[in-house]
Write a protein that holds these residues in place. Structure first.
Motif, PDB file in Angstrom:
ATOM      1  N   ALA A 277       0.834  -1.209   0.000  1.00 10.03           N
ATOM      2  CA  ALA A 277       0.000   0.000   0.000  1.00 10.03           C
ATOM      3  C   ALA A 277       0.860   1.247   0.000  1.00 10.03           C
ATOM      4  N   ALA A 278       1.937   1.226   0.782  1.00 11.49           N
ATOM      5  CA  ALA A 278       2.842   2.377   0.834  1.00 11.49           C
ATOM      6  C   ALA A 278       3.545   2.577  -0.495  1.00 11.49           C
ATOM      7  N   GLU A 279       3.888   1.488  -1.168  1.00 13.09           N
ATOM      8  CA  GLU A 279       4.571   1.576  -2.461  1.00 13.09           C
ATOM      9  C   GLU A 279       3.660   2.118  -3.557  1.00 13.09           C
ATOM     10  N   LEU A 280       2.419   1.674  -3.557  1.00 11.93           N
ATOM     11  CA  LEU A 280       1.518   1.983  -4.667  1.00 11.93           C
ATOM     12  C   LEU A 280       0.522   3.095  -4.367  1.00 11.93           C
ATOM     13  N   GLY A 281       0.529   3.602  -3.135  1.00 10.48           N
ATOM     14  CA  GLY A 281      -0.346   4.714  -2.812  1.00 10.48           C
ATOM     15  C   GLY A 281      -1.797   4.345  -2.616  1.00 10.48           C
ATOM     16  N   TRP A 282      -2.043   3.117  -2.152  1.00  8.21           N
ATOM     17  CA  TRP A 282      -3.419   2.752  -1.838  1.00  8.21           C
ATOM     18  C   TRP A 282      -3.925   3.600  -0.671  1.00  8.21           C
TER      19      TRP A 282
END
Length: 301
Positions: A277-282
């Motif tokens: 989530a942190a990587e992809l901006g969820w």
């Protein structure tokens, strides 16, 4: 509903991110999504209703298997009956994490228990459980522990011409029993780990074989595509088994369980998903900070 389509959501960045995405998707412009492509898919356990201390379906099946062991004590030597009899917590940890090897063992037991039954017989058994069994922490039937903010979100998406699907590693037929009254989602929009069926002598009968593999991990977007011919533009989940579903969507939300007073606080089985989530901006949905109400029903128009 009030003029506020999401009244159980606190004002803030999370709620605004959802509203902004839906506005962009439904307004002509660069981010517009054609109605035919407006697919939303949500995990169930831990996303639409409480999944602790174990996903509710396991409470249902474990009770059935306990009765089967009483009738046939030899079953106590094989899994999953052995774990039930011995209170093997390591096995139950695999269940909670929806470990594929553990789930495969469970599916074999499902076949043993319900092969040859009709949908009506299975539905009746589930309904007795829904009406009589209470969740241990809250002392209410499991069906009362559906997240009201998520029900509001489903209705909001439907009002904006999204087709909403539930896509869960849990049993499709188990969820279909209550999908329409609890979520306002038609049975045909419920995707899950499923049995195959045969039409024999004028009846639909549950077959021994499974249909289409496990609905976890990559199975989730695969099954959504198989059913709709499209991948979701909006997806919601809460655990590592939801990563691929969330990756497949244009906009994704992930529920963070951090409110032990009103629900539960835990991270087990979700560590990888929050890193992703942190990587992809969820968009992270905090139960503690983003929901002013956790459980409840809503009035549908």
């Amino acid at each position: 509903m009030t003029d506020d389509a999401l009244p159980s959501w606190n004002e803030g960045a999370t709620k605004q991110a959802i509203l902004d995405f839906v506005a962009r998707a439904t307004t002509p412009g660069a981010d517009f999504v054609k109605v035919a492509d407006r697919i939303a898919a949500f995990d169930n356990d831990g996303t639409l209703w409480s999944e602790q201390p174990l996903p509710p379906q396991f409470d249902f099946v474990f009770r059935r298997w306990g009765e089967e062991v009483k009738s046939d004590p030899s079953l106590a030597a094989i899994q999953p009956y052995k774990a039930l009899v011995e209170h093997d917590m390591s096995f139950f940890a695999g269940v909670a994490a929806q470990d594929p090897a553990t789930i495969e063992t469970l599916l074999k037991a499902f076949s043993r228990s319900w092969t040859g039954s009709t949908p009506e017989q299975f539905d009746a058994e589930v309904r007795v459980w829904l009406e009589t069994v209470k969740q241990p922490k809250f002392g209410v039937p499991y069906i009362e522990l559906i997240y009201k903010p998520m029900l509001e979100l489903i209705e909001y998406l439907k009002a904006n011409e999204f087709r909403v699907f539930v896509c869960s590693g849990g049993g499709r037929d188990f969820m279909r029993t209550f999908a329409e009254e609890a979520w306002g989602i038609y049975k045909e929009n419920v995707i899950g780990t499923a049995a195959d069926y045969r039409y024999i002598d004028g009846q639909i009968i549950r077959a021994e074989e499974g249909l289409g593999g496990l609905d976890i991990g990559p199975g989730k977007p695969e099954h959504v595509f198989a059913q709709t011919g499209r991948l979701p533009v909006f997806a919601g989940g809460n655990a590592d088994v939801d990563i691929e579903l969330l990756e497949s969507a244009t906009f994704a939300i992930i529920v963070e369980h951090n409110d032990d007073a009103r629900e539960f606080a835990y991270t087990s089985g979700a560590e990888k998903s929050f890193a992703r989530a942190a990587e992809l901006g969820w968009t992270v949905v905090s139960v503690k900070d983003d929901w002013n109400t956790v459980f409840g029903h809503i009035e549908r128009v």
